[in-house]
Structure formats: structure tokens, C-alpha cells
Design an enzyme around this catalytic site. Structure first.
Site, mmCIF file in Angstrom:
data_model
loop_
_atom_site.group_PDB
_atom_site.id
_atom_site.type_symbol
_atom_site.label_atom_id
_atom_site.label_comp_id
_atom_site.label_asym_id
_atom_site.label_seq_id
_atom_site.Cartn_x
_atom_site.Cartn_y
_atom_site.Cartn_z
ATOM 1 C CG LEU A 105 -2.006 -1.123 1.217
ATOM 2 C CD1 LEU A 105 -2.940 -0.981 2.434
ATOM 3 C CD2 LEU A 105 -2.857 -1.141 -0.066
ATOM 4 N N GLY A 161 -0.607 1.950 -3.599
ATOM 5 C CA GLY A 161 -1.909 1.325 -3.802
ATOM 6 C C GLY A 161 -2.894 1.718 -2.699
ATOM 7 C CG ASP A 207 8.376 -3.826 1.204
ATOM 8 O OD1 ASP A 207 9.158 -4.269 0.325
ATOM 9 O OD2 ASP A 207 8.127 -2.614 1.345
ATOM 10 C CB ALA A 221 7.298 -2.112 -9.672
ATOM 11 C CE1 TYR A 269 9.530 1.330 -13.218
ATOM 12 C CE2 TYR A 269 9.753 2.214 -15.434
ATOM 13 C CZ TYR A 269 9.028 1.511 -14.495
ATOM 14 O OH TYR A 269 7.811 0.968 -14.831
ATOM 15 C CE LYS A 310 9.134 -2.635 -13.354
ATOM 16 N NZ LYS A 310 7.924 -3.425 -13.166
ATOM 17 C CB VAL A 359 1.108 13.213 -19.557
ATOM 18 C CG1 VAL A 359 0.874 12.063 -20.499
ATOM 19 C CG2 VAL A 359 0.735 14.500 -20.251
HETATM 20 N N1 LIG Z 1 1.533 3.008 -15.489
HETATM 21 C C1 LIG Z 1 2.266 2.813 -16.579
HETATM 22 O O1 LIG Z 1 2.144 3.535 -17.574
HETATM 23 C C2 LIG Z 1 3.286 1.695 -16.633
HETATM 24 C C3 LIG Z 1 4.097 1.600 -17.764
HETATM 25 C C4 LIG Z 1 5.020 0.573 -17.834
HETATM 26 C C5 LIG Z 1 5.111 -0.364 -16.819
HETATM 27 N N2 LIG Z 1 4.321 -0.244 -15.721
HETATM 28 C C6 LIG Z 1 4.470 -1.255 -14.660
HETATM 29 O O2 LIG Z 1 3.188 -1.709 -14.261
HETATM 30 C C7 LIG Z 1 3.190 -2.041 -12.869
HETATM 31 C C8 LIG Z 1 2.029 -1.362 -12.156
HETATM 32 O O3 LIG Z 1 2.173 0.050 -12.317
HETATM 33 P P1 LIG Z 1 1.025 1.072 -11.865
HETATM 34 O O4 LIG Z 1 1.078 2.215 -12.810
HETATM 35 O O5 LIG Z 1 -0.234 0.349 -11.627
HETATM 36 O O6 LIG Z 1 1.641 1.592 -10.496
HETATM 37 P P2 LIG Z 1 1.021 1.675 -9.011
HETATM 38 O O7 LIG Z 1 2.009 2.465 -8.210
HETATM 39 O O8 LIG Z 1 -0.379 2.137 -9.054
HETATM 40 O O9 LIG Z 1 1.055 0.147 -8.567
HETATM 41 C C9 LIG Z 1 2.161 -0.438 -7.937
HETATM 42 C C10 LIG Z 1 1.641 -1.192 -6.727
HETATM 43 O O10 LIG Z 1 2.747 -1.871 -6.100
HETATM 44 C C11 LIG Z 1 2.687 -1.648 -4.693
HETATM 45 N N3 LIG Z 1 4.082 -1.705 -4.219
HETATM 46 C C12 LIG Z 1 5.082 -0.811 -4.481
HETATM 47 N N4 LIG Z 1 6.211 -1.195 -3.857
HETATM 48 C C13 LIG Z 1 5.932 -2.351 -3.205
HETATM 49 C C14 LIG Z 1 6.695 -3.223 -2.383
HETATM 50 N N5 LIG Z 1 7.981 -2.966 -2.095
HETATM 51 N N6 LIG Z 1 6.098 -4.325 -1.862
HETATM 52 C C15 LIG Z 1 4.773 -4.583 -2.122
HETATM 53 N N7 LIG Z 1 3.998 -3.778 -2.886
HETATM 54 C C16 LIG Z 1 4.575 -2.674 -3.427
HETATM 55 C C17 LIG Z 1 2.051 -0.277 -4.536
HETATM 56 O O11 LIG Z 1 1.450 -0.083 -3.258
HETATM 57 C C18 LIG Z 1 1.021 -0.293 -5.656
HETATM 58 O O12 LIG Z 1 -0.210 -0.826 -5.223
HETATM 59 C C19 LIG Z 1 4.567 -1.661 -12.344
HETATM 60 O O13 LIG Z 1 5.358 -2.833 -12.280
HETATM 61 C C20 LIG Z 1 5.119 -0.715 -13.405
HETATM 62 O O14 LIG Z 1 6.533 -0.765 -13.474
HETATM 63 C C21 LIG Z 1 3.414 0.762 -15.591
#
Ligand SMILES: NC(=O)c1ccc[n+]([C@@H]2O[C@H](COP(=O)([O-])OP(=O)(O)OC[C@H]3O[C@@H](n4cnc5c(N)ncnc54)[C@H](O)[C@@H]3O)[C@@H](O)[C@H]2O)c1
Length: 312
Positions: free
Chosen positions: A33, A36, A51, A75, A141, A145, A184
Site C-alpha cells: 500500500l 496502492g 513488502d 514495483a 527504473y 525492469k 500526463v
Molecule cells: N503506469 C504505466 O504507464 C506503466 C508503464 C510501464 C510499466 N508499468 C508497470 O506496471 C506495474 C504497475 O504500475 P502502476 O502504474 O499500476 O503503479 P502503481 O504504483 O499504481 O502500482 C504499484 C503497486 O505496487 C505496490 N508496491 C510498491 N512497492 C511495493 C513493495 N515494495 N512491496 C509490495 N507492494 C509494493 C504499490 O502499493 C502499488 O499498489 C509496475 O510494475 C510498473 O513498473 C506501468
């Protein structure tokens, strides 16, 4: 099907959880969280708060849940934070994922679907960027990844843990925080609904590949059963300029202020969009949602969220 979604309380993960629950899958979520939110989570899921960096917690979660499949979205997602604090980014995105992979292997998980990013490619050398494009990440990052992609290949060879890597373009849609990679759209929508001016860096002619979160969910569902051992871009394959994004959102929101053009930010990529054809053949998946339709859903959600905040 028993599925564990890491990061399932976040933007993309929570939409995947909703789709899994709707399909009757036994669904669990692991999330600390940090970004999230509980309100994103369907109450029918088993929620494990903790975590990824906590090896025991991750192992115990998988032991008690015994999922056949893991969809890995937890992440550290902020590019600038990964530049400012690269060790923390690697601790979450690389070491945290190794903890997860070790738990998957000891608990007999069949397959892991991994959310990677266009950030692994760096500055495009040609367009559209396909999966064979050279990998030259420009931030911690992007490195973290991509590093995980190597671990996935090794775990598949050594332990028969199958994987599919999905490299997302700029994802947008309901529940997105204004700070994410595709932020954005969230930032423009938020400002326009408040009647504020939007800042555009550079000419606004720079392009990105904006993909609606509902389409990303469908790619994940396809990857649960297809595309084993594969790496796929998850994108529309179409460039959209920031000016075009602004104009479409302006029409949907009815916002009137003109944008404020500011100097381009150093290091910003001019044009980027990803070739989506490999996913069409390997996952039998294609993006279905046009930009205007996806933005309309996003604006509806933001309006509703703003009304709720105002009324509380
Ligand atoms: N949003 C985009 O445009 C995008 C683009 C490319 C890749 N991604 C990838 O998609 C995934 C989800 O991204 P999102 O945009 O939904 O982000 P987000 O921040 O909404 O979701 C990430 C979730 O991971 C949880 N989290 C973070 N660190 C943690 C940890 N150490 N232990 C446990 N939980 C943890 C957070 O609480 C959150 O709920 C990520 O892996 C991100 O790299 C997203």
C-alpha cells in the site's frame, strides 16, 4: 484458477484483480500500500499487506495461498526516484522480485506474468520500437525492469517456472495517480476538471503511445495461458502527440483555458511508440479502445471521484 496479483491495490493491478474476480478466479493480492489503495480492492480477494523486500513475508504469503499463477505488478514506478535513489529502486524491483521468484519456485507456481516497461528500450533508434530494438535504459527504473526479464528467463530454464513479459507503453485510465509513468493523462484530466491551465513542455508535437488500462488487463489475461517464454510490447502501435491528447481531453472535459507552453525538459524523448504486432500473433491480443473512448472513461471516473471528495 488460483492467481496472486502483486501490486493488486495499485492502478493497473486492481483492474486485473477485478477482471479475475469477475471470471471466478480465486484471487489474492500482495501489496504494501505504498501507492496502492484499499478502496481499489475488491473485498472478495485475500489481501496480504507487506513488502516484496521482506523475504519471509513473501514466502509465507505464497505458502498459505498456493497460487498456480502470479501476475507481478508491485514495483517502484517513479523514474525520477530511481535516478535519485537507485539502490532503493533496485531493492524493490530487483531484489524484491528475486524474493518472489524464489517463493514461486518453492511453492510450485506454474507461471508468472511480469509487467515490464518501454523504459527498457531507452531513446528509440527507430520507430515503431519492436521487441528486437536494442536495450539501452536511461534510468535505474529501466535497468531494474529489464534485469528482472533476465531472471525470468533463467528461472524458466533452471526450474521450469514459465513466464510472459509484457512491456507496457504509457498506460492510462481510471484510478491512475497523477504521478505514474503515464501520468500526463491523469495530470491533464485533473487540472482541466478543476478549470486550471495545463503545462505542455516543448512544442507539444512530441508523441507517445497511450494504451487504455482495460486493454492492458486483457493482455494479462491472455498471458496467463498463452505466450509462454515470450516478451511482448503492450501498446496501440500508434503515436499520439501531446497536443492531440490536450485537444481530445479539452473536448471531453469542456475545459477552456489554453495550454501554457514551457521549455522542453532536458532528456525528454521526442517520439516514442511501440510495435504491437508480436502480441497479436503470440498472445492473440490487440488494443481495442480508441483514445477518445479511453479518455472518456477516465474523465468519467475522475469526475465521480472529485464529486465524492467534494461531498465528504
Ligand atoms: N503506469 C504505466 O504507464 C506503466 C508503464 C510501464 C510499466 N508499468 C508497470 O506496471 C506495474 C504497475 O504500475 P502502476 O502504474 O499500476 O503503479 P502503481 O504504483 O499504481 O502500482 C504499484 C503497486 O505496487 C505496490 N508496491 C510498491 N512497492 C511495493 C513493495 N515494495 N512491496 C509490495 N507492494 C509494493 C504499490 O502499493 C502499488 O499498489 C509496475 O510494475 C510498473 O513498473 C506501468
Amino acid at each position: 484458477m488460483r492467481v496472486l496479483v502483486t501490486g493488486g491495490a495499485g492502478f493497473i493491478g486492481s483492474h486485473i484483480v477485478d477482471a479475475l474476480v469477475a471470471r471466478g478466479c480465486q484471487t489474492a493480492v500482495l501489496d504494501n500500500l505504498s501507492s496502492g489503495r484499499m478502496e481499489n480492492l475488491d473485498p472478495r480477494v485475500n489481501f496480504y499487506k507487506g513488502d516484496l523486500r521482506d523475504e519471509n513475508f513473501v514466502r509465507e504469503t505464497l505458502k498459505s495461498e498456493r497460487p498456480g499463477y502470479v501476475i507481478h505488478h508491485a514495483a517502484q514506478i517513479d523514474v525520477q526516484s530511481s535516478v535519485d535513489w537507485p539502490a532503493e529502486d533496485a531493492a524493490i524491483n530487483v531484489i524484491g522480485t528475486i524474493n518472489l521468484l524464489e517463493a514461486c519456485r518453492s511453492c510450485g507456481v506454474k507461471k508468472i506474468v511480469y509487467a515490464s516497461s518501454a523504459a527498457v528500450y531507452g531513446n528509440p533508434r527507430y520507430l515503431p520500437v519492436d521487441e528486437k530494438h536494442p536495450l539501452q535504459p536511461m534510468s535505474g527504473y529501466g535497468i531494474s525492469k529489464h534485469t528482472v526479464e533476465h531472471y525470468l528467463a533463467v528461472y524458466r530454464t533452471l526450474y521450469n517456472l514459465d513466464f510472459t513479459v509484457l512491456r507496457y507503453a504509457n498506460v492510462y485510465g481510471p484510478r491512475q495517480d497523477a504521478t505514474g509513468e503515464g501520468g500526463v493523462v491523469a495530470i491533464f484530466t485533473d487540472r482541466m476538471l478543476r478549470g486550471r491551465r495545463v503545462k505542455i513542455f516543448g512544442t507539444g508535437k512530441q508523441t507517445r503511445d497511450f494504451i487504455y488500462v482495460g486493454d492492458v488487463v486483457n493482455a494479462n489475461l491472455s498471458a496467463l495461458t498463452g505466450g509462454g517464454g515470450g516478451i511482448f510490447n503492450v501498446s496501440t502501435g500508434m503515436p499520439t502527440s501531446v497536443n492531440e491528447l490536450f485537444d481530445t481531453l479539452k473536448e471531453i472535459t469542456g475545459s477552456t483555458p489554453e495550454p501554457e507552453y514551457c521549455p522542453a525538459r532536458p532528456g525528454d524523448i521526442e517520439h516514442s511508440y511501440l510495435d504491437e504486432r508480436a502480441a497479436a500473433s503470440g498472445l492473440n491480443w490487440r488494443a481495442q479502445t480508441g483514445l477518445a473512448a479511453g479518455l472518456l472513461e477516465t474523465v468519467k471516473y475522475c469526475r465521480h471521484a472529485a464529486n465524492n471528495t467534494f461531498n465528504n
